[in-house]
Design a protein around this motif. Structure first.
Motif, PDB file in Angstrom:
ATOM      1  N   ILE A 328       0.595  -1.224   0.162  1.00 42.15           N
ATOM      2  CA  ILE A 328       0.078   0.141  -0.375  1.00 42.15           C
ATOM      3  C   ILE A 328       0.989   1.260  -0.112  1.00 42.15           C
ATOM      4  O   ILE A 328       1.422   1.583   0.774  1.00 42.15           O
ATOM      5  CB  ILE A 328      -1.268  -0.043   1.164  1.00 42.15           C
ATOM      6  CG1 ILE A 328      -2.386  -1.517   1.498  1.00 42.15           C
ATOM      7  CG2 ILE A 328      -1.633   1.078   1.137  1.00 42.15           C
ATOM      8  CD1 ILE A 328      -2.693  -2.220   0.253  1.00 42.15           C
ATOM      9  N   SER A 329       0.518   1.894  -0.778  1.00 38.52           N
ATOM     10  CA  SER A 329       1.644   3.365  -0.907  1.00 38.52           C
ATOM     11  C   SER A 329       0.506   4.657  -1.435  1.00 38.52           C
ATOM     12  O   SER A 329      -0.199   4.400  -2.058  1.00 38.52           O
ATOM     13  CB  SER A 329       2.360   2.948  -2.543  1.00 38.52           C
ATOM     14  OG  SER A 329       1.886   2.769  -3.888  1.00 38.52           O
ATOM     15  N   ASP A 330       1.795   5.312  -1.492  1.00 41.76           N
ATOM     16  CA  ASP A 330       0.661   6.637  -1.889  1.00 41.76           C
ATOM     17  C   ASP A 330       0.847   6.974  -3.690  1.00 41.76           C
ATOM     18  O   ASP A 330       1.393   7.214  -4.047  1.00 41.76           O
ATOM     19  CB  ASP A 330       1.010   7.931  -1.533  1.00 41.76           C
ATOM     20  CG  ASP A 330       0.245   8.229   0.492  1.00 41.76           C
ATOM     21  OD1 ASP A 330      -0.345   7.291   0.912  1.00 41.76           O
ATOM     22  OD2 ASP A 330       1.216   8.820   1.289  1.00 41.76           O
ATOM     23  N   PHE A 331      -0.155   7.974  -3.646  1.00 44.33           N
ATOM     24  CA  PHE A 331      -0.255   8.299  -5.205  1.00 44.33           C
ATOM     25  C   PHE A 331       0.271   9.062  -5.488  1.00 44.33           C
ATOM     26  O   PHE A 331       1.161   8.913  -6.388  1.00 44.33           O
ATOM     27  CB  PHE A 331      -1.345   8.628  -5.824  1.00 44.33           C
ATOM     28  CG  PHE A 331      -1.755   9.116  -7.197  1.00 44.33           C
ATOM     29  CD1 PHE A 331      -1.541   8.072  -8.254  1.00 44.33           C
ATOM     30  CD2 PHE A 331      -2.046  10.314  -7.596  1.00 44.33           C
ATOM     31  CE1 PHE A 331      -1.552   8.505  -9.081  1.00 44.33           C
ATOM     32  CE2 PHE A 331      -2.036  10.203  -8.655  1.00 44.33           C
ATOM     33  CZ  PHE A 331      -1.728   9.699  -9.773  1.00 44.33           C
ATOM     34  N   HIS A 332       0.995  10.766  -4.639  1.00 46.14           N
ATOM     35  CA  HIS A 332       1.644  11.480  -4.462  1.00 46.14           C
ATOM     36  C   HIS A 332       2.027  11.874  -3.306  1.00 46.14           C
ATOM     37  O   HIS A 332       1.761  12.809  -2.606  1.00 46.14           O
ATOM     38  CB  HIS A 332       1.358  12.826  -4.982  1.00 46.14           C
ATOM     39  CG  HIS A 332       0.697  12.688  -6.234  1.00 46.14           C
ATOM     40  ND1 HIS A 332       1.455  12.562  -7.522  1.00 46.14           N
ATOM     41  CD2 HIS A 332      -0.484  13.124  -7.106  1.00 46.14           C
ATOM     42  CE1 HIS A 332       1.227  12.737  -8.803  1.00 46.14           C
ATOM     43  NE2 HIS A 332      -0.184  13.265  -8.404  1.00 46.14           N
ATOM     44  N   GLY A 333       2.943  10.846  -2.893  1.00 43.44           N
ATOM     45  CA  GLY A 333       3.481  10.506  -1.671  1.00 43.44           C
ATOM     46  C   GLY A 333       4.423  11.836  -1.208  1.00 43.44           C
ATOM     47  O   GLY A 333       5.798  12.053  -2.184  1.00 43.44           O
ATOM     48  N   LYS A 334       4.401  12.280  -0.297  1.00 39.03           N
ATOM     49  CA  LYS A 334       5.006  12.750   0.350  1.00 39.03           C
ATOM     50  C   LYS A 334       6.536  12.616   1.286  1.00 39.03           C
ATOM     51  O   LYS A 334       7.123  13.251   1.368  1.00 39.03           O
ATOM     52  CB  LYS A 334       4.467  13.930   1.676  1.00 39.03           C
ATOM     53  CG  LYS A 334       2.839  14.724   1.246  1.00 39.03           C
ATOM     54  CD  LYS A 334       3.572  15.657   0.037  1.00 39.03           C
ATOM     55  CE  LYS A 334       2.647  16.802  -0.136  1.00 39.03           C
ATOM     56  NZ  LYS A 334       2.751  17.231  -1.925  1.00 39.03           N
ATOM     57  N   ASN A 335       6.467  11.905   1.616  1.00 41.61           N
ATOM     58  CA  ASN A 335       8.019  10.231   2.331  1.00 41.61           C
ATOM     59  C   ASN A 335       8.015  11.119   3.469  1.00 41.61           C
ATOM     60  O   ASN A 335       9.388  10.811   3.704  1.00 41.61           O
ATOM     61  CB  ASN A 335       8.507  10.334   1.069  1.00 41.61           C
ATOM     62  CG  ASN A 335       8.402  10.036  -0.360  1.00 41.61           C
ATOM     63  OD1 ASN A 335       6.937   8.621  -0.400  1.00 41.61           O
ATOM     64  ND2 ASN A 335       8.544  10.360  -1.127  1.00 41.61           N
ATOM     65  N   MET A 356      -7.032   3.728  10.446  1.00 43.84           N
ATOM     66  CA  MET A 356      -7.847   2.804   9.976  1.00 43.84           C
ATOM     67  C   MET A 356      -7.234   1.709  11.640  1.00 43.84           C
ATOM     68  O   MET A 356      -8.370   1.153  12.487  1.00 43.84           O
ATOM     69  CB  MET A 356      -8.367   2.297   9.049  1.00 43.84           C
ATOM     70  CG  MET A 356      -9.235   1.301   9.569  1.00 43.84           C
ATOM     71  SD  MET A 356      -8.800  -0.573   9.758  1.00 43.84           S
ATOM     72  CE  MET A 356      -7.730  -0.521   9.001  1.00 43.84           C
ATOM     73  N   LEU A 357      -5.701   1.091  10.892  1.00 43.45           N
ATOM     74  CA  LEU A 357      -5.399   0.145  12.522  1.00 43.45           C
ATOM     75  C   LEU A 357      -5.082   0.720  14.269  1.00 43.45           C
ATOM     76  O   LEU A 357      -5.715  -0.468  14.515  1.00 43.45           O
ATOM     77  CB  LEU A 357      -3.545  -0.100  11.866  1.00 43.45           C
ATOM     78  CG  LEU A 357      -4.098  -0.845  10.504  1.00 43.45           C
ATOM     79  CD1 LEU A 357      -1.996  -1.087  10.006  1.00 43.45           C
ATOM     80  CD2 LEU A 357      -4.319  -2.057  10.874  1.00 43.45           C
ATOM     81  N   ALA A 358      -5.443   1.895  13.686  1.00 43.26           N
ATOM     82  CA  ALA A 358      -5.116   2.408  15.115  1.00 43.26           C
ATOM     83  C   ALA A 358      -6.564   2.130  16.274  1.00 43.26           C
ATOM     84  O   ALA A 358      -6.741   2.324  17.171  1.00 43.26           O
ATOM     85  CB  ALA A 358      -4.604   3.794  15.172  1.00 43.26           C
ATOM     86  N   ILE A 399      -7.962  -2.264   5.813  1.00 39.58           N
ATOM     87  CA  ILE A 399      -6.700  -1.446   5.009  1.00 39.58           C
ATOM     88  C   ILE A 399      -7.198  -0.651   3.599  1.00 39.58           C
ATOM     89  O   ILE A 399      -7.713   0.628   3.793  1.00 39.58           O
ATOM     90  CB  ILE A 399      -5.417  -1.669   4.721  1.00 39.58           C
ATOM     91  CG1 ILE A 399      -4.957  -1.669   5.919  1.00 39.58           C
ATOM     92  CG2 ILE A 399      -4.458  -1.356   4.257  1.00 39.58           C
ATOM     93  CD1 ILE A 399      -3.644  -3.206   6.575  1.00 39.58           C
ATOM     94  N   THR A 400      -7.706  -1.881   2.418  1.00 36.12           N
ATOM     95  CA  THR A 400      -7.785  -1.106   1.288  1.00 36.12           C
ATOM     96  C   THR A 400      -9.772  -0.113   1.715  1.00 36.12           C
ATOM     97  O   THR A 400      -9.891   0.295   1.128  1.00 36.12           O
ATOM     98  CB  THR A 400      -8.194  -2.503   0.211  1.00 36.12           C
ATOM     99  OG1 THR A 400      -9.025  -3.763   1.045  1.00 36.12           O
ATOM    100  CG2 THR A 400      -6.809  -2.760   0.062  1.00 36.12           C
ATOM    101  N   ILE A 401     -10.455  -1.206   2.195  1.00 38.54           N
ATOM    102  CA  ILE A 401     -11.680  -0.148   2.664  1.00 38.54           C
ATOM    103  C   ILE A 401     -11.522   1.609   3.340  1.00 38.54           C
ATOM    104  O   ILE A 401     -12.358   2.329   2.801  1.00 38.54           O
ATOM    105  CB  ILE A 401     -12.551  -0.920   3.413  1.00 38.54           C
ATOM    106  CG1 ILE A 401     -12.907  -1.932   2.648  1.00 38.54           C
ATOM    107  CG2 ILE A 401     -13.463  -0.151   3.704  1.00 38.54           C
ATOM    108  CD1 ILE A 401     -13.872  -2.956   3.639  1.00 38.54           C
TER     109      ILE A 401
END
Length: 570
Positions: A328-335, A356-358, A399-401
């Protein structure tokens, strides 16, 4: 040849006959002949009278089939009007052509004349019906006055017309998916037309209380002016971005009333055949889709409401997440590490997944159920699709939801859930009929706290001021919202070159009154060298709708305020 005068001939005949005693035989014979003649005349007159009576009965007593047809076509329907009284659907009188085959004198003449006026008729079928000897047979429903006049002028015995009610929609396709359509017998097939049949009209008709009598109009919550604006802007967007379909919804966030709803391609309910084309389905309530990053709105509210996550928190988005064999990554990630507002305005998949995991998988499922995103949404329209949920709600699915993949819902469900997030936390079932304050209070259900709702309004507005929704801003109306760009699935795999873009918005954000949602299916770049993300197409489309519709809805612009995000305490 010798001519003999009549007197002489008669005398000769009398002389040739033997003498008979006067009054012995001739009197009885004469009487018998008179009686026979009288009986013969009586029989002839009786036959003529019987035939006349039969013909009179045929003219005065229509066949049971004719009576049944007349009763069927006489059923009327109430007008449908918008919230301002503008007519959306009404009944008009039209003629329908029928035959009484047993009265047809010359079938060939009748067939030839009818086909000449109505060439669309099937000659074989017409001939079979006219030759059947039946008491009644339909030939063509709903013909024009000009056609009726031409057929009348043919003077064909056994051919007649019945006046019946035909449904007419003055706005054509403008509100087609809302009002729905009827069949040739004026019975509802879809939309509100079918709804009122199922609720009360069919019972009224079966009892004979809906025959050619006026009924109180059925008022809808739709504003025809706003409906036109939404449809017009969607059509322009489809042309500008070469999209294959579009959806637009305007929802009253304080009452749940649907003010406008359009799904393109749509259909003209005056032409029933268009409704059967699969591309013209009602995508707003009858289609389910992965909404993409729009769903991050619900994940954020879910994490903030119970206090599992604070708006002051930050999450590490420097590296992708591995789950279930997927990355799972970001489309325009700020890193880098992102705060909660940054996760929202930069639309970070990584940050959203970690929020979500939190919070927890069970909490996610419960929260989405609370917002009615996991069950079929009920409206007055019969076209309501059920959401598609993951077969296993495990960590990967959760995660995907969280960022809008792995769950498919209707656009209407999305708009309704969003209204609860910005109106103070009250979930209101959607309705296409006006709802008074008492009903609003009765059907409303608190799903998040007012404080969480205020934070969500802040994030919505922040995203338009500083994030991906900047092109949706309309001066004076403090628009807020969230973009969504979801890749489409083909053959079980996501494809990067086909997307379904959306922009979920509300205005004015200091006290939201309306939700505006726009979805474009497979939009293309407006021009070479730029992208085709939601911020570049659905966001400006929402802005155009608000710019035109807000004054119609009585929302006055306020200049000099709204240039900054809404202040909140945390």
């Amino acid at each position: 040849m010798t001519m003999v005068s009549e007197p002489e001939s008669f005398l000769q005949v009398r002389r040739a006959q033997p003498r008979i005693a006067r009054g012995s035989v001739s009197s009885s014979a004469v009487k018998s002949r008179v009686y026979v003649a009288m009986l013969a005349f009586a029989c002839v007159y009786a036959a003529i009278a019987g035939r006349l009576v039969l013909l009179a009965q045929m003219d005065e007593a229509p066949s049971t089939a004719w009576i049944s047809a007349q009763d069927t076509v006489a059923a009327s329907r109430p007008d449908l009007v918008d919230r301002n009284g503008e007519i959306l659907a009404t009944d008009i009188k039209t003629a329908s052509l029928y035959a009484e085959p047993r009265r047809i004198l010359d079938v060939d003449e009748a067939v030839e004349g009818l086909i000449r006026v109505l060439p669309q008729l099937d000659e074989t079928v017409v001939r079979r019906r006219l030759d059947s000897g039946a008491g009644f047979a339909w030939l063509q429903r709903e013909i024009t006055p000009q056609q009726a006049e031409r057929i009348h002028d043919l003077g064909l015995p056994g051919i007649g017309f019945l006046s019946e009610n035909q449904r007419f929609y003055p706005g054509g396709p403008t509100a087609g998916h809302i009002v729905g359509s009827v069949n040739v017998d004026n019975q509802g097939l879809a939309g509100v037309e079918k709804y009122i049949d199922e609720e009360w009209l069919s019972d009224l008709q079966s009892l004979g209380f809906a025959s050619d009598r006026s009924m109180e109009p059925v008022r809808l919550s739709v504003d025809l002016r706003v409906q036109h604006v939404v449809r017009d802007e969607l059509a322009k967007a489809m042309e500008r971005y070469r999209a294959i379909a579009a959806v637009g919804i305007v929802l009253d966030a304080k009452t749940g009333e649907v003010v406008a709803m359009s799904s393109l391609p749509d259909y003209d309910p005056n032409d029933r055949s268009q409704a059967l084309e699969k591309d013209r389905l009602n995508r707003a309530t009858g289609g389910v889709f992965e909404m993409g990053s729009v769903f991050k709105t619900f994940t954020t509210a879910m994490a903030l409401d119970p206090g599992a996550v604070s708006i002051n928190d930050s999450f590490d988005a420097t590296r992708p997440i591995r789950a279930g064999g997927r990355t799972i990554s970001d489309f325009h990630g700020k890193n880098r590490i992102l705060s909660v507002p940054e996760i929202f305005i930069y639309s970070s998949n990584i940050g959203t997944a970690k929020m979500m995991l939190a919070t927890g998988i069970d909490r996610q499922k419960e929260f989405l159920t609370r917002l009615h995103l996991t069950e079929r949404l009920k409206t007055e329209l019969p076209e309501n699709a059920a959401p598609l949920l993951p077969p296993k709600w495990n960590e990967l699915a959760a995660i995907t939801i969280s960022f809008g993949h792995g769950i498919s819902v209707t656009p209407m469900q999305t708009a309704v859930a969003a209204a609860a997030l910005v109106n103070g936390g009250t979930l209101l079932p959607p309705t296409f009929v006006p709802r008074d304050p008492g009903e609003v209070q009765a059907v409303g259900k608190q799903v998040i706290s007012p404080e969480t709702s205020r934070v969500m309004r802040y994030l919505f507005r922040l995203n338009v001021l500083s994030g991906s929704g900047r092109r949706a801003d309309v001066p004076g109306y403090t628009v807020g919202g969230k973009t969504g760009t979801a890749e489409k699935i083909e053959n079980g795999r996501y494809v990067s070159n086909k997307r379904r873009n959306s922009f979920l918005s509300a205005f004015p954000m200091d006290d939201p009154r309306y939700i505006v949602l726009v979805v474009l299916d497979e939009p293309k770049s407006e021009r070479e060298g730029i992208g085709a993300t939601a911020g570049l197409n659905t966001a400006p489309t929402v802005g155009a709708i608000i710019r035109r519709a807000a004054p119609m809805l009585g929302v006055m612009p306020r200049f000099g305020k709204g240039d900054e995000p809404i202040e909140i305490s945390y």
